[in-house]
Design a protein around this motif. Sequence first.
Motif, PDB file in Angstrom:
ATOM      1  N   PHE A  53      57.860  30.375  23.973  1.00  0.00           N
ATOM      2  CA  PHE A  53      58.580  29.854  25.015  1.00  0.00           C
ATOM      3  C   PHE A  53      59.103  29.402  25.788  1.00  0.00           C
ATOM      4  CE2 PHE A  53      60.157  25.749  26.775  1.00  0.00           C
ATOM      5  CZ  PHE A  53      59.600  25.621  28.283  1.00  0.00           C
TER       6      PHE A  53
ATOM      7  N   LEU B 191      61.298  33.144  25.432  1.00  0.00           N
ATOM      8  CA  LEU B 191      61.249  33.551  27.582  1.00  0.00           C
ATOM      9  C   LEU B 191      62.590  32.775  28.420  1.00  0.00           C
ATOM     10  CD1 LEU B 191      57.341  33.181  28.215  1.00  0.00           C
ATOM     11  CD2 LEU B 191      58.942  35.410  27.216  1.00  0.00           C
ATOM     12  N   LEU B 192      62.082  31.664  27.767  1.00  0.00           N
ATOM     13  CA  LEU B 192      63.432  30.617  28.584  1.00  0.00           C
ATOM     14  C   LEU B 192      64.997  31.631  28.311  1.00  0.00           C
ATOM     15  CD1 LEU B 192      64.393  26.944  27.597  1.00  0.00           C
ATOM     16  CD2 LEU B 192      63.498  28.293  29.605  1.00  0.00           C
ATOM     17  N   VAL B 193      65.568  32.249  26.395  1.00  0.00           N
ATOM     18  CA  VAL B 193      67.184  32.727  26.966  1.00  0.00           C
ATOM     19  C   VAL B 193      67.029  33.968  26.974  1.00  0.00           C
ATOM     20  CG1 VAL B 193      67.628  31.374  24.505  1.00  0.00           C
ATOM     21  CG2 VAL B 193      66.415  33.567  23.905  1.00  0.00           C
TER      22      VAL B 193
ATOM     23  N   GLU C 156      65.817  34.622  29.686  1.00  0.00           N
ATOM     24  CA  GLU C 156      65.633  35.067  31.886  1.00  0.00           C
ATOM     25  C   GLU C 156      64.233  35.447  31.991  1.00  0.00           C
ATOM     26  OE1 GLU C 156      67.154  33.451  33.473  1.00  0.00           O
ATOM     27  OE2 GLU C 156      69.445  33.424  33.267  1.00  0.00           O
ATOM     28  N   LEU C 157      63.242  35.610  30.864  1.00  0.00           N
ATOM     29  CA  LEU C 157      61.365  36.469  31.182  1.00  0.00           C
ATOM     30  C   LEU C 157      60.588  35.035  31.684  1.00  0.00           C
ATOM     31  CD1 LEU C 157      61.434  38.605  27.760  1.00  0.00           C
ATOM     32  CD2 LEU C 157      61.998  38.858  30.755  1.00  0.00           C
ATOM     33  N   TYR C 158      61.141  33.271  31.036  1.00  0.00           N
ATOM     34  CA  TYR C 158      60.239  32.693  32.227  1.00  0.00           C
ATOM     35  C   TYR C 158      60.252  32.715  33.243  1.00  0.00           C
ATOM     36  CZ  TYR C 158      59.949  27.735  33.242  1.00  0.00           C
ATOM     37  OH  TYR C 158      59.660  26.512  33.642  1.00  0.00           O
ATOM     38  N   MET C 159      61.366  33.210  34.032  1.00  0.00           N
ATOM     39  CA  MET C 159      60.784  33.166  35.354  1.00  0.00           C
ATOM     40  C   MET C 159      60.095  34.174  35.941  1.00  0.00           C
ATOM     41  SD  MET C 159      65.175  32.778  36.193  1.00  0.00           S
ATOM     42  CE  MET C 159      65.586  33.645  37.983  1.00  0.00           C
TER      43      MET C 159
ATOM     44  N   VAL D 189      66.540  36.564  42.569  1.00  0.00           N
ATOM     45  CA  VAL D 189      67.218  35.572  41.937  1.00  0.00           C
ATOM     46  C   VAL D 189      66.676  34.525  41.952  1.00  0.00           C
ATOM     47  CG1 VAL D 189      68.915  34.275  39.635  1.00  0.00           C
ATOM     48  CG2 VAL D 189      68.368  37.231  40.678  1.00  0.00           C
TER      49      VAL D 189
ATOM     50  N   ILE E 163      62.540  30.734  41.259  1.00  0.00           N
ATOM     51  CA  ILE E 163      62.957  29.783  40.897  1.00  0.00           C
ATOM     52  C   ILE E 163      63.159  28.740  42.155  1.00  0.00           C
ATOM     53  CG2 ILE E 163      63.617  29.707  38.578  1.00  0.00           C
ATOM     54  CD1 ILE E 163      66.384  29.598  39.477  1.00  0.00           C
TER      55      ILE E 163
ATOM     56  N   LEU F  41      71.864  28.822  31.618  1.00  0.00           N
ATOM     57  CA  LEU F  41      70.823  29.821  32.167  1.00  0.00           C
ATOM     58  C   LEU F  41      69.925  29.820  33.297  1.00  0.00           C
ATOM     59  CD1 LEU F  41      69.424  30.497  29.374  1.00  0.00           C
ATOM     60  CD2 LEU F  41      70.257  32.331  30.073  1.00  0.00           C
ATOM     61  N   TYR F  42      69.751  30.470  34.265  1.00  0.00           N
ATOM     62  CA  TYR F  42      68.792  30.146  35.208  1.00  0.00           C
ATOM     63  C   TYR F  42      66.658  30.322  34.550  1.00  0.00           C
ATOM     64  CZ  TYR F  42      71.955  33.055  38.056  1.00  0.00           C
ATOM     65  OH  TYR F  42      73.299  33.696  38.453  1.00  0.00           O
ATOM     66  N   SER F  43      66.238  30.745  33.750  1.00  0.00           N
ATOM     67  CA  SER F  43      65.652  30.134  33.575  1.00  0.00           C
ATOM     68  C   SER F  43      65.268  28.392  32.848  1.00  0.00           C
ATOM     69  CB  SER F  43      64.698  30.918  32.284  1.00  0.00           C
ATOM     70  OG  SER F  43      64.655  32.008  32.570  1.00  0.00           O
ATOM     71  N   LYS F  44      66.311  28.240  32.148  1.00  0.00           N
ATOM     72  CA  LYS F  44      66.551  26.586  31.616  1.00  0.00           C
ATOM     73  C   LYS F  44      67.211  25.646  33.235  1.00  0.00           C
ATOM     74  CE  LYS F  44      68.159  27.152  27.062  1.00  0.00           C
ATOM     75  NZ  LYS F  44      68.605  27.005  26.111  1.00  0.00           N
TER      76      LYS F  44
ATOM     77  N   ALA G 232      65.584  26.454  36.175  1.00  0.00           N
ATOM     78  CA  ALA G 232      64.410  25.748  36.611  1.00  0.00           C
ATOM     79  C   ALA G 232      63.327  24.880  35.634  1.00  0.00           C
ATOM     80  CB  ALA G 232      63.551  27.507  36.675  1.00  0.00           C
ATOM     81  N   ALA G 233      63.533  25.596  33.912  1.00  0.00           N
ATOM     82  CA  ALA G 233      62.654  24.287  33.237  1.00  0.00           C
ATOM     83  C   ALA G 233      62.267  23.213  33.552  1.00  0.00           C
ATOM     84  CB  ALA G 233      62.305  25.256  32.089  1.00  0.00           C
TER      85      ALA G 233
END
Lengths: 82, 626
Positions: free
Chosen positions: A14, A17-19, A21-24, B192, B196, B542-545, B547-548
């Motif tokens: 997880f 994936l976050l670092v 950007e594959l998480y999204m 992008v 999210i 980060l964008y993922s962070k 969103a998370a």
Amino acid sequence: MGKGVIGFINYWYFRYLLVTELYMVEKWERVMFHIVILLLLSLLSLFNTTVILGLVSWVTQMIFFQSSFPETAPSQAIHGEL
Amino acid sequence: MQGCLTVSRESQSTNKKFAFVKCGRMRPQILSIEARMEEGAGDAVTELLSGVDFENTKHQKVISNGYGPYSGGYANGYTCINKRNGYRGSEQNGHVLASSDEECTAKNMKGPIKNGYVKTTLKEPLKTRILKESFEPPTLLTAALTHISFYILMFLGYLSQALFPPKIVKEKNRDGYLPLFDRFASFYSRYVYRRIRDCWNYPICSVPGNEVVLKDRVTNDNGWTFEFTGSKTKCLNLASYNYLGFAENSGPCAEFAIDAIYKYGVTTGGTRQQYGTCDLHVELEKLTAEFLGVEDAITFGMGFATNALNIPTLLSPGCLVISDEKNHASLILGIRLPGATVKVFKHNDVKHLEQILRESIYKGQPSQEGYKPWKKILIVVEGVYSMEGTIVRLPEIIALKKKYKAYLYLDEAHSIGAMGKHGRGIVDYFGCDPKDIDILMGTFTKSFGSAGGYIAGTKELIDFLRKNSFASKYAWAMAPPVAAQIIAVLKILMGRDGTNEGQKRIETLARNTRYFRRRIEQMGIIIHGNEDSPVVPILVYLYSKIAAMVRTLIKEKIATVGVGYPATPLMEGRIRICLSAAHTKEQLDYALAVIEKVADEIGLKYSRKPIDPTPIDYDKIKVYVD
Ligand SMILES: Cc1ncc(COP(=O)(O)O)c(C=O)c1O
């Protein structure tokens, strides 16, 4: 024990994936990305083992035989092969 | 990096030396460096009012310290204006932008004053304030990883768009037509932002007080469309700009607004210049001016329009605007409209501002024939920056503006009500004289729990805006219940309701802010901004962070706002938390506990600063004691 290991792997997957950007991204994109990366890596290692390793061995041979035994050794080696 | 800086308030009793120089019209002659510096923001102040070039009028240029024409000279200048604008009657058409002490001096002076070159000496600094501002850049590793992951995201986006192009991508422009949208912008929003999108645009179904009810929704196609599930979630509200907690549906303010509906209805039925002004507007403007400690104020129905439509009224080509790089979109729009030259200075960097001022005054307007001074120079800054949480260094900027004879436009959208011992904004926070700021702008949206904006300043400025601003000519007047809510809040803040409710709220907000910021810093999370700013941006990069974090917090029943490009630089995504006087300590503690858990889970503890582990006692935090 097994559960703990799986949990640990899941958690760090997880975080990975976050670092990256594959998480999204969508699942197929994730898979695609990993396939592309694996392909690239295997191509790279193929390239390394064939081209780079060959080059390196050739260069070291040249240096080794030419600098320490400038005249005799290389010709001998070549003769041996031929 | 925790920087401490001391700013001293400029002394009021500066040494004045007026130079009496006769002058005629503008001359394109070559001036020495010193003369150019003396010229400062240049031409007669009348231009601020008219937006027209007065070069060919006969009036004498009368400038004292760059603010305004005084005594003998100013009648001249102003008769011109009267003729031009075709209005007469007001005794004080003279536009005098001056601080109180200068006005006294000017009254004692006889005869015209030209180019008063005042050597300001910083004698006896009256007040100092330590600004504790935190700004920690990401480590090199974080920055590099952020870049790499951004390229991964772009790569996957383009790949996906190439493999499965949505209908909209295949669309061709009609022959001869330019594309409506920027290509990168539409790609960015599709590949992008869309991924999210569930973290934004939540519909709410309650008053946004300290808690807010969100309408749940799901997406089955990765953010292209949403469906409502029919259920609702009640969340702790860390997302709304509700600094003093006046967004309420009960209580004296709401009652007053409801009464206003019964009396006036919801619309005024006209613009301010037609039949749109009711007694609520008049009372509101009087109260606002009194609250801010200036002569007069004018109000508009929308804060964004206050900036976007009034700045063009004040500027014309040939003027110079120096704007902070983090200014709000409304300011940028307003600055671009009139066609003035715009220069941008680095965020809160007074040295850079001074450098730009010096250079531009020295070079003058870009023109072929010789040296042409600027018509006027306007410095545009905000009080509290909403995405950075930083506070403008007002005393230093006031000193600069006086030194170089520029005008100052201060947008107090986020600071009015929220900052300062009496809630009078950033001016109050530093203990400056409100009359030193030429144009004070603010909005009623954030602290007042209402809508609209104001501009405050001298009577002349406000009269001019009343006459000439687009927002007063063409825009519908503020709705009566909206005005009533603001009046009620202003009365509470000024203690006119017979309680100390206003003071209590201001102090609670200040205490909540310090408590929350210190606790977050103890966790090792990077936050930006001043320790007194109620906007707390948590850097997640980060964008993922983003969103998370937003998703997890909503699961834990906390509503926050994620912010990414284009509101911030591309690689500096953040979660923005807005504190309010309505939050209780228990609510904050709950939020802090959850944030700490989430920060551990998704890895937000980027800070490399040493951490002070002493526990923080909420009740012992000192606010506004100096
Ligand atoms: C600095 C600044 N100025 C102006 C505005 C616009 O105000 P309003 O939201 O009342 O239209 C905002 C709003 O967010 C702002 O942050």
